[in-house]
Write a protein that holds these residues in place. Structure first.
Motif, PDB file in Angstrom:
ATOM      1  N   PHE A 623       0.808  -1.220   0.000  1.00  0.00           N
ATOM      2  CA  PHE A 623       0.000   0.000   0.000  1.00  0.00           C
ATOM      3  C   PHE A 623       0.843   1.273   0.000  1.00  0.00           C
ATOM      4  O   PHE A 623       0.782   2.064  -0.932  1.00  0.00           O
ATOM      5  CB  PHE A 623      -0.948   0.027   1.206  1.00  0.00           C
ATOM      6  CG  PHE A 623      -2.259  -0.655   0.967  1.00  0.00           C
ATOM      7  CD1 PHE A 623      -3.184  -0.144   0.077  1.00  0.00           C
ATOM      8  CD2 PHE A 623      -2.584  -1.824   1.643  1.00  0.00           C
ATOM      9  CE1 PHE A 623      -4.398  -0.775  -0.147  1.00  0.00           C
ATOM     10  CE2 PHE A 623      -3.789  -2.464   1.435  1.00  0.00           C
ATOM     11  CZ  PHE A 623      -4.704  -1.932   0.533  1.00  0.00           C
ATOM     12  N   THR A 624       1.629   1.491   1.053  1.00  0.00           N
ATOM     13  CA  THR A 624       2.267   2.800   1.233  1.00  0.00           C
ATOM     14  C   THR A 624       3.169   3.155   0.062  1.00  0.00           C
ATOM     15  O   THR A 624       3.075   4.254  -0.497  1.00  0.00           O
ATOM     16  CB  THR A 624       3.071   2.837   2.544  1.00  0.00           C
ATOM     17  OG1 THR A 624       2.220   2.417   3.626  1.00  0.00           O
ATOM     18  CG2 THR A 624       3.569   4.238   2.818  1.00  0.00           C
ATOM     19  N   TYR A 625       4.059   2.251  -0.318  1.00  0.00           N
ATOM     20  CA  TYR A 625       4.913   2.547  -1.471  1.00  0.00           C
ATOM     21  C   TYR A 625       4.076   2.785  -2.720  1.00  0.00           C
ATOM     22  O   TYR A 625       4.349   3.705  -3.512  1.00  0.00           O
ATOM     23  CB  TYR A 625       5.909   1.416  -1.738  1.00  0.00           C
ATOM     24  CG  TYR A 625       6.469   1.508  -3.135  1.00  0.00           C
ATOM     25  CD1 TYR A 625       7.427   2.476  -3.446  1.00  0.00           C
ATOM     26  CD2 TYR A 625       5.992   0.696  -4.165  1.00  0.00           C
ATOM     27  CE1 TYR A 625       7.900   2.614  -4.746  1.00  0.00           C
ATOM     28  CE2 TYR A 625       6.462   0.833  -5.467  1.00  0.00           C
ATOM     29  CZ  TYR A 625       7.402   1.791  -5.754  1.00  0.00           C
ATOM     30  OH  TYR A 625       7.855   1.934  -7.039  1.00  0.00           O
ATOM     31  N   GLN A 626       3.060   1.967  -2.926  1.00  0.00           N
ATOM     32  CA  GLN A 626       2.295   2.048  -4.165  1.00  0.00           C
ATOM     33  C   GLN A 626       1.529   3.362  -4.267  1.00  0.00           C
ATOM     34  O   GLN A 626       1.407   3.943  -5.350  1.00  0.00           O
ATOM     35  CB  GLN A 626       1.371   0.836  -4.295  1.00  0.00           C
ATOM     36  CG  GLN A 626       2.140  -0.472  -4.393  1.00  0.00           C
ATOM     37  CD  GLN A 626       1.323  -1.640  -4.914  1.00  0.00           C
ATOM     38  OE1 GLN A 626       0.240  -1.470  -5.464  1.00  0.00           O
ATOM     39  NE2 GLN A 626       1.851  -2.841  -4.747  1.00  0.00           N
ATOM     40  N   VAL A 627       1.000   3.851  -3.159  1.00  0.00           N
ATOM     41  CA  VAL A 627       0.360   5.170  -3.176  1.00  0.00           C
ATOM     42  C   VAL A 627       1.420   6.247  -3.379  1.00  0.00           C
ATOM     43  O   VAL A 627       1.234   7.192  -4.159  1.00  0.00           O
ATOM     44  CB  VAL A 627      -0.421   5.412  -1.871  1.00  0.00           C
ATOM     45  CG1 VAL A 627      -0.984   6.841  -1.840  1.00  0.00           C
ATOM     46  CG2 VAL A 627      -1.557   4.399  -1.729  1.00  0.00           C
ATOM     47  N   ALA A 628       2.561   6.100  -2.702  1.00  0.00           N
ATOM     48  CA  ALA A 628       3.614   7.120  -2.764  1.00  0.00           C
ATOM     49  C   ALA A 628       4.166   7.280  -4.169  1.00  0.00           C
ATOM     50  O   ALA A 628       4.427   8.412  -4.611  1.00  0.00           O
ATOM     51  CB  ALA A 628       4.732   6.764  -1.790  1.00  0.00           C
ATOM     52  N   ILE A 667      11.080  12.909  -6.274  1.00  0.00           N
ATOM     53  CA  ILE A 667      11.626  11.611  -6.684  1.00  0.00           C
ATOM     54  C   ILE A 667      12.350  10.951  -5.520  1.00  0.00           C
ATOM     55  O   ILE A 667      12.251   9.727  -5.307  1.00  0.00           O
ATOM     56  CB  ILE A 667      12.565  11.778  -7.890  1.00  0.00           C
ATOM     57  CG1 ILE A 667      11.818  12.384  -9.089  1.00  0.00           C
ATOM     58  CG2 ILE A 667      13.189  10.437  -8.261  1.00  0.00           C
ATOM     59  CD1 ILE A 667      10.664  11.552  -9.586  1.00  0.00           C
ATOM     60  N   GLU A 668      13.069  11.742  -4.734  1.00  0.00           N
ATOM     61  CA  GLU A 668      13.762  11.195  -3.555  1.00  0.00           C
ATOM     62  C   GLU A 668      12.761  10.607  -2.563  1.00  0.00           C
ATOM     63  O   GLU A 668      13.046   9.594  -1.909  1.00  0.00           O
ATOM     64  CB  GLU A 668      14.594  12.282  -2.872  1.00  0.00           C
ATOM     65  CG  GLU A 668      15.755  12.815  -3.702  1.00  0.00           C
ATOM     66  CD  GLU A 668      16.953  11.881  -3.714  1.00  0.00           C
ATOM     67  OE1 GLU A 668      16.855  10.770  -3.170  1.00  0.00           O
ATOM     68  OE2 GLU A 668      17.988  12.267  -4.290  1.00  0.00           O
ATOM     69  N   LYS A 669      11.601  11.209  -2.445  1.00  0.00           N
ATOM     70  CA  LYS A 669      10.583  10.682  -1.531  1.00  0.00           C
ATOM     71  C   LYS A 669      10.081   9.314  -2.008  1.00  0.00           C
ATOM     72  O   LYS A 669       9.796   8.429  -1.188  1.00  0.00           O
ATOM     73  CB  LYS A 669       9.432  11.670  -1.406  1.00  0.00           C
ATOM     74  CG  LYS A 669       9.805  12.944  -0.656  1.00  0.00           C
ATOM     75  CD  LYS A 669       8.668  13.962  -0.670  1.00  0.00           C
ATOM     76  CE  LYS A 669       9.089  15.249   0.035  1.00  0.00           C
ATOM     77  NZ  LYS A 669       8.041  16.303  -0.025  1.00  0.00           N
ATOM     78  N   ILE A 670       9.964   9.142  -3.322  1.00  0.00           N
ATOM     79  CA  ILE A 670       9.594   7.823  -3.854  1.00  0.00           C
ATOM     80  C   ILE A 670      10.665   6.799  -3.488  1.00  0.00           C
ATOM     81  O   ILE A 670      10.358   5.690  -3.028  1.00  0.00           O
ATOM     82  CB  ILE A 670       9.430   7.879  -5.391  1.00  0.00           C
ATOM     83  CG1 ILE A 670       8.314   8.826  -5.802  1.00  0.00           C
ATOM     84  CG2 ILE A 670       9.155   6.467  -5.940  1.00  0.00           C
ATOM     85  CD1 ILE A 670       8.246   9.058  -7.303  1.00  0.00           C
ATOM     86  N   ILE A 671      11.911   7.186  -3.691  1.00  0.00           N
ATOM     87  CA  ILE A 671      13.020   6.270  -3.412  1.00  0.00           C
ATOM     88  C   ILE A 671      13.054   5.905  -1.933  1.00  0.00           C
ATOM     89  O   ILE A 671      13.298   4.743  -1.566  1.00  0.00           O
ATOM     90  CB  ILE A 671      14.346   6.891  -3.880  1.00  0.00           C
ATOM     91  CG1 ILE A 671      14.342   7.030  -5.409  1.00  0.00           C
ATOM     92  CG2 ILE A 671      15.535   6.055  -3.422  1.00  0.00           C
ATOM     93  CD1 ILE A 671      15.501   7.823  -5.979  1.00  0.00           C
ATOM     94  N   ASP A 672      12.774   6.869  -1.062  1.00  0.00           N
ATOM     95  CA  ASP A 672      12.729   6.583   0.377  1.00  0.00           C
ATOM     96  C   ASP A 672      11.655   5.546   0.692  1.00  0.00           C
ATOM     97  O   ASP A 672      11.890   4.606   1.474  1.00  0.00           O
ATOM     98  CB  ASP A 672      12.446   7.870   1.162  1.00  0.00           C
ATOM     99  CG  ASP A 672      13.640   8.813   1.206  1.00  0.00           C
ATOM    100  OD1 ASP A 672      14.761   8.357   0.900  1.00  0.00           O
ATOM    101  OD2 ASP A 672      13.447   9.998   1.539  1.00  0.00           O
ATOM    102  N   GLU A 673      10.479   5.704   0.105  1.00  0.00           N
ATOM    103  CA  GLU A 673       9.394   4.740   0.355  1.00  0.00           C
ATOM    104  C   GLU A 673       9.735   3.380  -0.249  1.00  0.00           C
ATOM    105  O   GLU A 673       9.380   2.337   0.311  1.00  0.00           O
ATOM    106  CB  GLU A 673       8.070   5.266  -0.211  1.00  0.00           C
ATOM    107  CG  GLU A 673       7.560   6.539   0.449  1.00  0.00           C
ATOM    108  CD  GLU A 673       7.231   6.362   1.925  1.00  0.00           C
ATOM    109  OE1 GLU A 673       6.997   5.215   2.365  1.00  0.00           O
ATOM    110  OE2 GLU A 673       7.200   7.383   2.643  1.00  0.00           O
ATOM    111  N   ALA A 674      10.415   3.378  -1.392  1.00  0.00           N
ATOM    112  CA  ALA A 674      10.825   2.111  -2.005  1.00  0.00           C
ATOM    113  C   ALA A 674      11.803   1.375  -1.104  1.00  0.00           C
ATOM    114  O   ALA A 674      11.694   0.156  -0.915  1.00  0.00           O
ATOM    115  CB  ALA A 674      11.448   2.371  -3.379  1.00  0.00           C
TER     116      ALA A 674
END
Length: 763
Positions: A623-628, A667-674
């Motif tokens: 969920f969290t990564y996929q929404v992020a 983009i960095e926020k996506i990478i953090d969640e990944a």
């Protein structure tokens, strides 16, 4: 699978074991879990059924524990496919009870008078007990009975795969093992004892689809983490064995194990050992790898037909000892139409269709020489499907037609007008394409329930191959559609939306808890309503709808690749050809997104607090990564389009760079969640994603800004192969040059075929 809260607040769990249109002999189980020992995490599990079918003349429950012995027939254990399932069951038993099982071979021990568990095929268990398994392929029964003087829980199959399904059904229905646990990290609970009630009885029925398989396509999520260290395959055999195990646990029976394996690939031997049918990608007809045609060998069915015919014969010979559903078709090199690879190809559609038809007929005859009763499937992907739908392409007699979807989950079959009994399909739940889902769930179950309904109703159920790609990001939809292929009846009794709601409730009850299932279902349905994931987008300019997270990253990269140099030079952007069109496309993607994501993100964060500690990691990935990734990608694209908009007004490159810079933060926020989703065995998983490639977007942003500001930068690309998808598997592909001209240099099987095939004299 269905999972429902009971009156007592516990969970009942049912996996459908039948097919639409067949009267089932099926007793559904209700599992009630009751903690017996306070504070130690152990519990006892009870089973009840919808109606009672006493098996041993007694109404007393059977209690099994870690010391309950197994009865295994040696003749079954000598079958490698059944043995592999038994060994998986041993591991499950150990996970649940904490002890390896005690195993009796072929018979009971006279000193043991308590219950046993008996596994085996009907043929080999008949001397010990009657099992009353339904007739037909892949049938099984898991029930209570007696093995001589001992009360027993028995799992018996009509044939090899039926026996495998019976073994895995005990693991699921009795031990409580999630069939997808290798991809959902949902380990079974520890138990002291499990009680099986007198009416416990699971009986299979004919599967809805005869051939039910997965296509491990665009496999960088697998090969990055689990690459074959010897290079003889893309994916390591240890990880491929896990994939095959999971497929069988979900009652699939067929696989395309990699995008473009050579016909003598070791992975095919593993499939044979696991009892799984081999089938092929539309770019590997008869298993011949057209992604890597030898550079010095002419390619033309018009002028060099004998070369292709010889290659097809050798490919079939390399796989003749396997169980194969043969794919026929004629396309060119590297997944393109044949006329793009052959200068001698005709120019009209009718003439091109005639060439494909002749090639298909030749391929069919080659297979029939080896196996007159073989399953042969014509792949109607892309131009081949179009030519057939236009009435130009003739399919050989007795061959199953395989219609395909468009990569977004909508079948390209003209609404089913060409679909006939005995046909089949190719369907995506993930897709390596510029605009689709690669690291997220993207195809709601309601879509495939709706699209595949006509195939079931028309009896077009001979063959179904599902592109599951990396499996992990779309674990829920992978299991949902595989369940549908095994038994479509539950879904087709309802509307597609009702069936999806029911499945989501059941799946989230299984994966998290019955109490959280309604909230998780609501959140997933909200996710499926992301504006560009809808069937129709709010602004349908170019992109009709039902797209994935790739779409947003693709728009960011395209704008920068095509127009950043104009800005760096300080030139007028409005006059550049195609800019206005590309800019409009990018803004169309953002329609309604800025208002949509904040409440969804808040709901995700709030629900995360309620998730049990042992499932928080999976919630992050599922969920969290996929929404992020959707939300922050849209915010980054919005920042970028605003920077372009400002440049159109002031034509200031430095200000453009300053305005563009915050997109890097998104983009960095996506990478953090990944990274948070890369726990345990999933460590480093996202570094291998190449098409959408958030890392490429980041580097491209940094390069553009650095060039404008005249500051140092590295490159807009990453890795030895510059981030290309095929680079991830290129070392494997290059191996094909080692054994002229069609086999892998590290395999001995190809050499055998070359040495023993009579047609070798042609070369």
């Amino acid at each position: 699978m269905s999972t429902r809260p009971t009156r007592n607040g516990f969970t009942s769990k049912k996996r459908s074991v039948g097919a639409c249109g067949i009267v089932p002999i099926l007793i559904v189980l209700t599992i009630v879990t009751t903690c017996l020992c306070q504070g130690n995490g152990w519990a006892e599990t009870h089973f009840t059924a919808a109606r009672s079918i006493p098996q041993d003349g007694a109404n007393e429950p059977i209690v099994i524990d870690g010391d309950t012995p197994w009865v295994v027939m040696s003749a079954d254990y000598e079958n490698p496919a059944i043995q592999a399932a038994i060994r998986n069951a041993e591991r499950d038993w150990y996970k649940v009870f904490g002890y390896p099982p005690v195993v009796f071979r072929n018979d009971m021990r006279g000193a043991w008078r308590r219950p046993v568990i008996a596994f085996g095929s009907q043929k080999n268990t008949t001397p010990l007990f009657e099992s009353d398994v339904p007739e037909g392929a892949e049938q099984f029964r898991v029930t209570r009975g007696r093995v001589k003087h001992n009360r027993a829980v028995t799992a018996v199959g009509s044939d090899t795969r039926g026996t495998i399904y019976a073994i895995y059904s005990i693991c699921e229905q009795v031990l409580g093992v999630d069939p997808m646990y290798d991809y959902t990290d949902n380990a079974p609970k520890r138990r002291r004892a499990i009680t099986v009630q007198s009416d416990f009885n699971v009986v299979s029925k004919t599967p809805t689809f005869e051939h039910r398989g997965w296509f491990i396509n665009d496999e960088e999520l697998h090969d990055g983490l689990h690459r074959d260290p010897l290079g003889g395959n893309v994916i390591s055999m240890e990880w491929m064995d896990k994939i095959l195990e999971t497929l069988l646990r979900c009652k699939g029976n067929m696989i395309i194990p990699e995008s473009a394996p050579f016909p003598d690939a070791t992975v095919y031997d593993l499939c044979k050992r696991r009892g799984v049918i081999i089938t092929h990608h539309h770019v590997t007809p008869l298993g011949l790898n057209m992604m890597h045609w030898p550079k010095k060998v002419p390619f033309s069915y018009i002028t060099e037909k004998e070369i292709l015919v010889d290659a097809w014969r050798k490919s079939v010979a390399a796989q003749a000892d396997k169980e194969v559903a043969w794919i026929i078709g004629f396309r060119g090199e590297s997944d393109g139409a044949f006329w793009n690879s052959d200068p001698a190809a005709p120019k009209s559609d009718a003439e091109r269709a005639a060439v494909i038809a002749d090639a298909m007929q030749t391929q069919t005859e080659i297979v029939r020489e080896v196996d007159p009763d073989a399953t042969i499937v014509a792949a109607l992907w892309n131009e081949q499907g179009r030519l057939y739908n236009d009435g130009l392409l003739k399919i050989p007699e007795g061959v199953c037609k395989m219609f395909a979807d468009d990569g977004r989950g909508f079948m390209r079959d003209d609404g089913g007008v060409h679909v006939e009994e005995g046909d089949g399909l190719y369907y995506h739940v993930m897709m390596m394409m510029n605009t689709q889902n690669r690291t997220t769930e993207g195809v709601p179950p309601a879509r495939f329930y709706s699209e595949l309904k006509r195939y079931v109703e028309k009896g077009a159920t001979k063959y179904a191959i599902i592109n599951v790609s990396g499996i992990r990001p779309a674990a829920m939809s992978v299991e949902a559609i595989t369940d549908f292929l095994w038994d479509a009846e539950p879904a087709l009794k309802q509307t597609p939306e009702e069936a999806m709601d029911d499945y989501l409730q059941q799946w989230y009850a299984k994966e998290f808890s019955p109490e959280l299932a309604p909230k998780l279902t609501a959140l997933r349905k909200q996710y499926y309503d992301i504006p560009y994931l809808r069937t129709e987008m709010p602004d349908p300019y170019r992109w009709r709808g039902a797209r994935g997270e790739h779409l947003v990253q693709y728009q960011m990269q395209e704008l920068l690749k095509h127009y950043a140099k104009t800005i760096q030079a300080g030139r007028d952007l409005a006059s550049v050809k195609d800019f206005a069109n590309h800019f409009k496309q990018a803004n169309a993607v953002l329609a309604d997104t800025s208002e949509f994501f904040p409440p969804m993100w808040q709901s995700t964060q709030e629900l995360a607090k309620e998730i049990p500690d042992n499932r928080k990691d999976f919630f992050q990935a599922h969920f969290t990564y996929q929404v992020a990734v959707h939300m922050h990608s849209c915010r980054a694209l919005e920042i970028e389009t605003n920077a372009f908009r400002e440049y159109l007004s002031n034509q200031d490159p430095v200000e453009f760079a300053n305005n563009l810079s915050p997109a890097i933060d998104e983009i960095e926020k996506i990478i953090d969640e990944a990274h948070k989703a890369e726990y345990g065995k999933w460590d480093t998983m996202f570094m291998h994603v190449r098409l959408m490639d958030i890392f490429r977007t980041r580097l491209l942003l940094k390069e553009v800004i650095a060039k404008i500001n005249d500051t140092p930068y590295t490159s807009a690309y990453r890795g030895y192969h510059n981030g290309s998808f095929w680079g991830s598997a290129q070392s494997y592909m290059d191996g094909g040059d080692g054994v002229f001209p069609y086999f892998h240099r590290h395999s001995g099987r190809g050499l055998e075929v070359l040495e023993t095939t009579a047609s070798d004299s042609n070369h």
